[in-house]
Structure formats: structure tokens, C-alpha cells
Design an enzyme around this catalytic site. Structure first.
Site, PDB file in Angstrom:
ATOM      1  N   GLU A 126      -1.603 -12.723   6.558  1.00  0.00           N
ATOM      2  CA  GLU A 126      -1.600 -13.944   5.774  1.00  0.00           C
ATOM      3  C   GLU A 126      -0.378 -14.789   6.126  1.00  0.00           C
ATOM      4  OE1 GLU A 126      -2.071 -12.941   1.640  1.00  0.00           O
ATOM      5  OE2 GLU A 126      -4.164 -12.394   1.920  1.00  0.00           O
ATOM      6  N   CYS A 139       5.626 -19.900   5.761  1.00  0.00           N
ATOM      7  CA  CYS A 139       5.995 -18.501   5.558  1.00  0.00           C
ATOM      8  C   CYS A 139       5.159 -17.651   6.499  1.00  0.00           C
ATOM      9  CB  CYS A 139       5.752 -18.107   4.100  1.00  0.00           C
ATOM     10  SG  CYS A 139       6.140 -16.392   3.712  1.00  0.00           S
ATOM     11  N   CYS A 146       2.999  -3.318   5.493  1.00  0.00           N
ATOM     12  CA  CYS A 146       4.430  -3.115   5.303  1.00  0.00           C
ATOM     13  C   CYS A 146       4.680  -1.644   5.022  1.00  0.00           C
ATOM     14  CB  CYS A 146       4.937  -3.966   4.136  1.00  0.00           C
ATOM     15  SG  CYS A 146       6.740  -4.002   3.980  1.00  0.00           S
ATOM     16  N   CYS A 150       7.947  -1.633  -1.806  1.00  0.00           N
ATOM     17  CA  CYS A 150       8.677  -2.195  -2.948  1.00  0.00           C
ATOM     18  C   CYS A 150       7.720  -2.285  -4.131  1.00  0.00           C
ATOM     19  CB  CYS A 150       9.242  -3.563  -2.597  1.00  0.00           C
ATOM     20  SG  CYS A 150      10.463  -3.510  -1.254  1.00  0.00           S
ATOM     21  N   CYS A 153       6.060  -5.703  -5.266  1.00  0.00           N
ATOM     22  CA  CYS A 153       5.492  -6.549  -4.222  1.00  0.00           C
ATOM     23  C   CYS A 153       4.085  -6.101  -3.872  1.00  0.00           C
ATOM     24  CB  CYS A 153       6.386  -6.489  -2.979  1.00  0.00           C
ATOM     25  SG  CYS A 153       5.781  -7.485  -1.605  1.00  0.00           S
ATOM     26  N   CYS A 385       5.386 -15.779  -3.627  1.00  0.00           N
ATOM     27  CA  CYS A 385       6.278 -14.718  -3.168  1.00  0.00           C
ATOM     28  C   CYS A 385       5.882 -13.381  -3.767  1.00  0.00           C
ATOM     29  CB  CYS A 385       7.708 -15.069  -3.564  1.00  0.00           C
ATOM     30  SG  CYS A 385       8.932 -13.890  -2.988  1.00  0.00           S
TER      31      CYS A 385
END
Length: 412
Positions: A126, A139, A146, A150, A153, A385
Site C-alpha cells: 500500500e 507515504c 513487516c 508493534c 500498528c 498512520c
């Protein structure tokens, strides 16, 4: 060189159309000057011509945004034919696009097939465009998925599939400029917020999409080189920000090799809490991370480090947290970005109340630090975010259809 798939038919209002091309051929889009030179050498261009021909390709790909070798009017016909036989100018495919009510755009980009892709299915990432009155920020993602997990997230709930190549990272900017008509003579889309004609639609790049950039440093450096070249895409390195959760050993190399701005995803002022929010902290605790920040190459008042701090209700948003944050950052030229938490399906966290965020910001500001509160953008399309998660895992066939229709895709 990484082969890229054929480009899709451009959506209504897009910039220059990019023709379909055989997927087996490598694309030149996203390559560094060295990569273009290597391709020219491989197809038999004499060494005495490498520099000139590389410059010509660079101009047409990154200054003009062309999608067909025949548009390279100062390149001889024989070389144009040879280039078309051995390569393409294809971009990653836009698999879906969503436009938020606030003008934010999210693209699902289907990347080229890669041996590391699970099941042989091309991975998807994305990329988000955030327009504002005085700038347009893109962005970009540096990995498919990933590895950091976290807890606040959404991207962290997806397993790491693979690193993106430097060409795949830089190509995200090329795709965005295509879609926004951000090339000379380009046509701007009529939906959503776009800067006025004559102004650059994309002025800033942030490596804050999917992935941990410092676990893919070589390719991030290569992409920054392409993005910042003054004869091509022409973005100042001071307008490129690389955000990391704190891979301490790679920070010196980032500063020395990339020369970009640095952002640190801090989010907590105590190791016990940061261990939960950002598990990488167990390996590189806060004190070690901040020592590396103090030693960051090029650090100055003109090149401050941005510390990102997501505001989680009842977790990290007390007055005591704010005062400790100020104490920890003492002596570091810094800006503190306060980020209202952006919810996503299944999260256990809530966003801090606005009066609490304002009180936190006031304490930080009175201590002498800029402490802007980031306006939530693209929440309605899961583009804000911490909300990005690859369609590779998230979207069912029905949800994909919803996304392509511009609706919010819900995880089912």
C-alpha cells in the site's frame, strides 16, 4: 534488475497512459543510474556511449514520465528498438484505489512476481498520498509486510513476506506521479484534493508505509538516490524522511549514505511499556536508541530528528509521560509529532481524548519543542498512520470489489 508487470489501464483522470508490455522483460522504471548503465552494457551499447545514453534514459523516465520508448525523440531508432526488445517502462499495477473524504488517496500496488512471494502470487503493498494546502506527501512502503509486530500498528499484524527492491520503492513515486498527472503536460484527476495546475503534486516523501526501512537499508538508499537526483524526480533529501522503530546499528549508515531526514517511532518513555508497544525495544532499549540519535550524522537545528509519539488513551498520555519525554530528549535537536491513534479492526487501543492530547502538547511545547498534533488523514479508507496492511492478506474477493468501488474494505 527486477522485472515489473504490465501497467494497468489508467483510471479516469490519470496522467500519461503506460502501455502493456511482456511481463517477462525487466522494467527500467525505478533503476538507479548505475542500473540503467548496466542494462545498456548488457544489450551491447558501446562503453563510450554509456554516460550519454544513461542520461537520455534518465531524462525521459524521471523528468518526462514517458511510457513508450518511441517517445524518446533524441534516441536513435535502432537503440529504441533494442530497448523495446529487452526491457519495458512498465510500472507496478494499481490493483485498487480509494479516495478518502479528506482527499487522501490509497493505492494497492501489485508488485512483480518474486521467488519469495508465498504461493507464487505477486505480493501487494500500500502507498498513500496525503495532499495539504502547501504540500503533497507520498507515504511509501519498503517491505511487503513487516517483521516488528508493534502492538498498536495494523501493518505489524501482517507477516513479513519480503523486502522491496530499490526500483520497486522508487517506482511507487512514478506510479503516483502518473496517477496525479504530476508530469509536464499531465492531466490531474478531478476527484479529491490535488494542488493547482503548475504546482508539484508530490513535494515530500516519507518512508512510513509498510515495513521497517532500516531492515532494507541498501534498497532504501538506492530509492532515495533515484528520488533525489536533481536531473530527474528532483526531490530534496531534506524532503525525504525515513522513519524507523529504532534499528540502532543501522542509524549511522542511514545518515552517512542516504542523507535524508530521520524520524524515530518512539511512542513510550519507559522501557517496560515500549517493550510492549514496540517489541524491538527489547533489543535496543530507549537509552541506547537516544544515544544513537545524539550521534546521528548531520544532526543540527536545521536537520532535527522527528520523534513520533502515538497517543493511546490511558496508556502513554499522562502529564508525567510528557515531562519524561522532554527529559529524555534534552540535548537532541528534535521535533515531536503527536499522532492521534488511528483505530483498525481488532485493535485493543483507543485514541486519547483531544483535551488530553492538547494538554500533553502544551507541556512539550513549553519545554521548547515543536509539538504539532498530526491531523488524522484517510481514516475512513484505513490509510492513516498505523492502518496500512497489505491486500495480500487482508482483502477477500468481495472486499476487493468494495475497495475498487471506493468503499471502506472491512476485514471479515
Amino acid at each position: 534488475m527486477i522485472p515489473l508487470p504490465s501497467a494497468p489501464v489508467a483510471p479516469p483522470g490519470a496522467g500519461a497512459l503506460v502501455p502493456r508490455a511482456p511481463a517477462a522483460l525487466p522494467s527500467l522504471v525505478g533503476l538507479t543510474r548505475a542500473g540503467l548503465r548496466d542494462h545498456l552494457a548488457a544489450i551491447g551499447v558501446p562503453e563510450r556511449e554509456w554516460r550519454m545514453r544513461t542520461g537520455q534514459l534518465w531524462h525521459w523516465i524521471y523528468s518526462r514520465g514517458i511510457g513508450d520508448f518511441d517517445e524518446m525523440t533524441n534516441v536513435g531508432k535502432a537503440l529504441r528498438l533494442r530497448l523495446a526488445e529487452t526491457s519495458t517502462l512498465a510500472r507496478p499495477q494499481i490493483a485498487a484505489e480509494q479516495v478518502s473524504k479528506d482527499g487522501t488517496r490509497k493505492w494497492v500496488l501489485r508488485m512483480p512476481a518474486h521467488p519469495a512471494d508465498r504461493g507464487g502470487k505477486p505480493a501487494e503493498i500500500e502507498c498513500v498520498y496525503i495532499p495539504e494546502s502547501d504540500r503533497g506527501t507520498l507515504c511509501v512502503s519498503s517491505q511487503v509486510g513487516c517483521t516488528l509486530t508493534c502492538s498498536f500498528c495494523h501493518t505489524g499484524t501482517q507477516r513479513l513476506v519480503r523486502n522491496l527492491s530499490g526500483a520497486e520503492i522508487a517506482a511507487q513515486l512514478v506510479v503516483a506521479r502518473d496517477r496525479l498527472g504530476d508530469w509536464p503536460g499531465g492531466t490531474r484527476p478531478t476527484d479529491g484534493l490535488i494542488p493547482a495546475e503548475g504546482e508539484r503534486a508530490i513535494t515530500n516523501i516519507v518512508f512510513m508505509g509498510m515495513g521497517e526501512p532500516l531492515y532494507n537499508l541498501d534498497h532504501v538508499v538506492a530509492a532515495a538516490e533515484v528520488m533525489s537526483d536533481h536531473e530527474g524526480l528532483t526531490l530534496s533529501r531534506r524532503r525525504i524522511t525515513v522513519s524507523t522503530s529504532g534499528v540502532v546499528p543501522e542509524l549511522p549508515a542511514l545518515g552517512e549514505r542516504a542523507g535524508t531526514m530521520l524520524a524515530i517511532s518512539l511512542h513510550a518513555v519507559r522501557d517496560d511499556l515500549r517493550n510492549e508497544l514496540v517489541p524491538l525495544n527489547k533489543k535496543y532499549p530507549i537509552a541506547q536508541l537516544l544515544d544513537a540519535c545524539r550521534a546521528y550524522p548531520g544532526l543540527s537545528n536545521a536537520r532535527r530528528i522527528t520523534f513520533e509519539y502515538v497517543m493511546l488513551k490511558g496508556v502513554n498520555d499522562s502529564d508525567a509521560d510528557a515531562r519524561e519525554l522532554v527529559r529524555l530528549l534534552r540535548g537532541i535537536p528534535a521535533k515531536i509529532n503527536l499522532i492521534p491513534f488511528n483505530p483498525w479492526p481488532g485493535t485493543r487501543y483507543e485514541c486519547s481524548d483531544w483535551d488530553r492530547i492538547e494538554r500533553f502538547s502544551e507541556i512539550v511545547f513549553r519545554a521548547g519543542y515543536a509539538s504539532p498534533v498530526r491531523t488524522p488523514r484517510g481514516r475512513d479508507i484505513l490509510a492513516a498512520c498505523g492502518q496500512l496492511k497489505s491486500e495480500t492478506e487482508r482483502l477477500s474477493a468481495r472486499a476487493r470489489m468494495m475497495a475498487e468501488a471506493g468503499q471502506v474494505a472491512a476485514e471479515g
